[in-house]
Design an enzyme around this catalytic site. Structure first.
Site, PDB file in Angstrom:
ATOM      1  CD  GLU A  97      13.774-126.664 -10.200  1.00 16.60           C
ATOM      2  OE1 GLU A  97      12.689-126.095 -10.315  1.00 16.60           O
ATOM      3  OE2 GLU A  97      14.319-127.322 -11.110  1.00 16.60           O
ATOM      4  CG  ASP A  98       9.535-127.359  -9.008  1.00 20.45           C
ATOM      5  OD1 ASP A  98      10.720-127.642  -9.332  1.00 20.45           O
ATOM      6  OD2 ASP A  98       8.561-127.724  -9.693  1.00 20.45           O
ATOM      7  CG  ASP A 101      12.629-136.251  -8.844  1.00 23.91           C
ATOM      8  OD1 ASP A 101      12.475-136.857  -7.781  1.00 23.91           O
ATOM      9  OD2 ASP A 101      12.242-136.695  -9.934  1.00 23.91           O
ATOM     10  CB  VAL A 153       4.659-134.109  -3.820  1.00 21.93           C
ATOM     11  CG1 VAL A 153       4.867-135.056  -2.664  1.00 21.93           C
ATOM     12  CG2 VAL A 153       6.008-133.587  -4.329  1.00 21.93           C
TER      13      VAL A 153
END
Ligand code: IMP
Ligand code: MG
Length: 179
Positions: A97-98, A101, A153
């Protein structure tokens, strides 16, 4: 694009060095396990392409696409836009996953995949923003590239309104770039 970046948080070199380290760990972990490496679209694409080439074991690739995020604010609801097609029953599955959050999407994906009875299910995220975690989310990533502070970001796959994904580094977007 560059003019909208307030500060580079992670350089290309930092990211590549960390991927190299993670690659060694994941190669050991998944040796002889014939894993399915599952990328979560779209934000993971750049990380996935670099990471998978450092996991030096036979593996299969698949992707899921879920959506839960509008602009800079998480809405909370998760919709599957593209499901996994590999049969993962009794398989070792590694989710890439990036960013972790609020934890909304990963919690959903984790539960969704556990129902398919994999032999193991682990999470590797490039970025972790623990300060943003929604209360009640107990899930944790097994492998984290970088733990970052609470800033929005972009770059290296991460977007704002679908832009900036092709920046080679991770940067903080200038507030005036949010339109
Ligand atoms: P979640 O809030 O953990 O469910 O994250 C949902 C998705 O929001 C992530 O997979 C990212 O695509 C996106 N996201 C979360 N934080 C950021 C950020 O700082 N920049 C860009 N996208 C983000
Ligand atoms: Mg994403």
């Amino acid at each position: 694009m560059e003019k909208d970046i307030q500060e580079v948080m992670l350089t290309e070199a930092q990211i590549q060095a960390r991927i190299e380290e993670l690659g060694k760990i994941l190669t050991e972990e998944y040796r002889d396990k014939n894993p399915v490496v599952l990328g979560v679209l779209k934000g993971v694409v750049i990380f996935y392409a670099d990471m998978i080439r450092k996991i030096n074991v036979p593996c299969q690739m698949d992707f899921m696409w879920v959506s839960s995020y509008e602009g800079t604010d998480s809405t909370g609801s998760v919709v599957v836009k593209r499901d996994i097609t590999t049969d993962i029953k009794d398989r070792h599955v590694l989710i890439l996953e990036d960013i972790f959050d609020t934890g909304n999407s990963l919690s959903f994906i984790y539960d969704h995949l556990m129902k398919k009875e994999p032999a193991s299910l682990k999470i590797c995220t490039l970025l972790d923003k623990p300060s943003r975690r929604k209360p009640g989310v107990t899930l944790q990533a097994d492998y984290v590239g970088f733990t970052i502070p609470n800033a929005f970001v972009v770059g290296y796959g991460l977007d704002y309104n679908e832009y900036y994904r092709n920046l080679p580094y991770v940067g903080i977007l200038k507030p005036e770039a949010y339109t």
